[in-house]
Design an enzyme around this catalytic site. Structure first.
Site, PDB file in Angstrom:
ATOM      1  N   ARG A 229      -4.430 100.740 -48.200  1.00 29.85           N
ATOM      2  CA  ARG A 229      -3.445 101.223 -47.239  1.00 29.85           C
ATOM      3  C   ARG A 229      -2.198 100.349 -47.345  1.00 29.85           C
ATOM      4  O   ARG A 229      -2.267  99.138 -47.571  1.00 29.85           O
ATOM      5  CB  ARG A 229      -3.979 101.163 -45.805  1.00 29.85           C
ATOM      6  CG  ARG A 229      -5.368 101.704 -45.606  1.00 29.85           C
ATOM      7  CD  ARG A 229      -5.543 103.119 -46.079  1.00 29.85           C
ATOM      8  NE  ARG A 229      -4.757 104.083 -45.309  1.00 29.85           N
ATOM      9  CZ  ARG A 229      -4.576 105.349 -45.689  1.00 29.85           C
ATOM     10  NH1 ARG A 229      -5.091 105.787 -46.817  1.00 29.85           N
ATOM     11  NH2 ARG A 229      -3.875 106.167 -44.927  1.00 29.85           N
ATOM     12  N   HIS A 277       0.985 107.160 -53.949  1.00 32.80           N
ATOM     13  CA  HIS A 277      -0.181 107.333 -53.072  1.00 32.80           C
ATOM     14  C   HIS A 277      -1.053 108.498 -53.567  1.00 32.80           C
ATOM     15  O   HIS A 277      -1.411 109.394 -52.803  1.00 32.80           O
ATOM     16  CB  HIS A 277       0.259 107.580 -51.620  1.00 32.80           C
ATOM     17  CG  HIS A 277      -0.838 107.289 -50.632  1.00 32.80           C
ATOM     18  ND1 HIS A 277      -0.597 106.902 -49.344  1.00 32.80           N
ATOM     19  CD2 HIS A 277      -2.204 107.325 -50.745  1.00 32.80           C
ATOM     20  CE1 HIS A 277      -1.733 106.715 -48.693  1.00 32.80           C
ATOM     21  NE2 HIS A 277      -2.727 106.961 -49.528  1.00 32.80           N
TER      22      HIS A 277
END
Length: 314
Positions: A229, A277
């Protein structure tokens, strides 16, 4: 009853079509379109707008469409319904592919050879180490990390893991807690972060942590791979470590702000690899199938699987 798709930045119609094929008896409704809020029993979400899930009086479960759930807890108006993580073989395999790829890129010095190709420079490194000489450390020992660790070991890497609490894994040296962090970092040439984002892990990848990585390794310095993250990392500290030589290179799939702003210096830093991502993309067929099976379990009176503990945040 119906299932509500609440997502941003993804092609919602692909997801609607897949869910409708899997749950033909259940209306699939989409946030932003008219629907009966009383009929919604299930929500499948990815970064829904904060507060948009209020007023669902019959909500029985919330499903994350990705591996992370921190975006759900960022909504201070999130309904008090059980939350289930996406734990799926397809998602896990994709993450392992990403981790193994970039560990091999550092092992085989592919970035160096890319630069040499641009200069038409023919020069190799006769002291290039084998995988067994490279110590990889995975931060986090959940499903994603365990699978990546297994596959790295198949490639020959010397792998160890760290987690917040002790975990025993077959043949994998493991460290835990603050007491184990120092020793874990000191034996790590390539640090792989797959931790969830919680209040305890936010900003964990900072200058202090990076300064603890091994300096005696065969790669000439440590490397970082963060596919967990973005909130785990302090990007200013990563850049400072790269500039100072404390860190030799970084592969970053996640960022403090996403999309990564166009003026971020990380885009053009010669020692940084940026990916958007997508280390472990949620593929509609696989993830919708997982959630549909969960819905059928609940409808049959069976317990929900992969339930998130709100106290821990994962």
């Amino acid at each position: 009853m119906s299932l509500l798709l609440a997502m941003t930045s993804w092609h919602v119609e692909d997801w609607r079509a897949r869910f409708q094929a899997l749950l033909p008896e259940m209306p699939i409704v989409v946030l932003g379109e008219p629907f009966d809020r009383r009929a919604v029993h299930y929500v499948a979400s990815w970064k829904h707008p904060a507060g948009s899930l209020t007023g669902l009086p019959n909500l029985a479960a919330i499903f994350s469409l990705g591996a992370g759930v921190d975006f759900l807890f960022a909504d201070d108006k999130l309904p008090a319904a059980p939350i289930a993580r996406a734990v799926d073989p397809d998602l896990t395999a994709r993450m392992s592919e990403y981790v193994v790829l970039h560990c091999l890129m550092y092992l085989r010095q592919q970035h160096r050879y890319d630069r040499q190709q641009a200069q038409a420079l023919w020069e190799d490194n006769r002291s290039e180490p084998a995988a067994g000489a490279i110590r990889v450390g995975t931060m986090g020992l959940g499903e994603l990390s365990k699978d990546a660790a297994r596959k790295l070991r198949v490639m020959g890497f010397d792998v160890a893991g760290w987690s917040r609490s002790p975990k025993a894994l077959d043949g994998l040296p493991s460290f835990s807690g603050e007491d184990g962090m120092k020793a874990f970092l000191a034996r790590t040439d390539i640090l792989v972060s797959l931790l969830p984002l919680t209040p305890e892990t936010r900003g964990l990848i900072n200058s202090e942590l990076l300064s603890g990585l091994a300096r005696d390794g065969r790669l000439g310095g440590p490397f970082l791979i963060n596919a967990g993250r973005g909130g785990l990392q302090v990007e200013a500290d990563i850049q400072a470590a790269l500039d100072a030589g404390t860190l030799k290179g970084a592969t970053l799939d996640v960022f403090e702000t996403e999309p990564l702003p166009s003026d971020s210096p990380l885009w053009l830093h010669p020692a940084v690899t940026v990916t958007p991502h997508n280390a472990a993309m949620s593929e509609p067929e696989a993830i919708a199938g997982l959630i549909a099976a969960q819905v059928r379990r609940l409808e049959a009176g069976e317990p929900l699987q992969n339930v998130v503990d709100p106290a821990r945040g994962y």
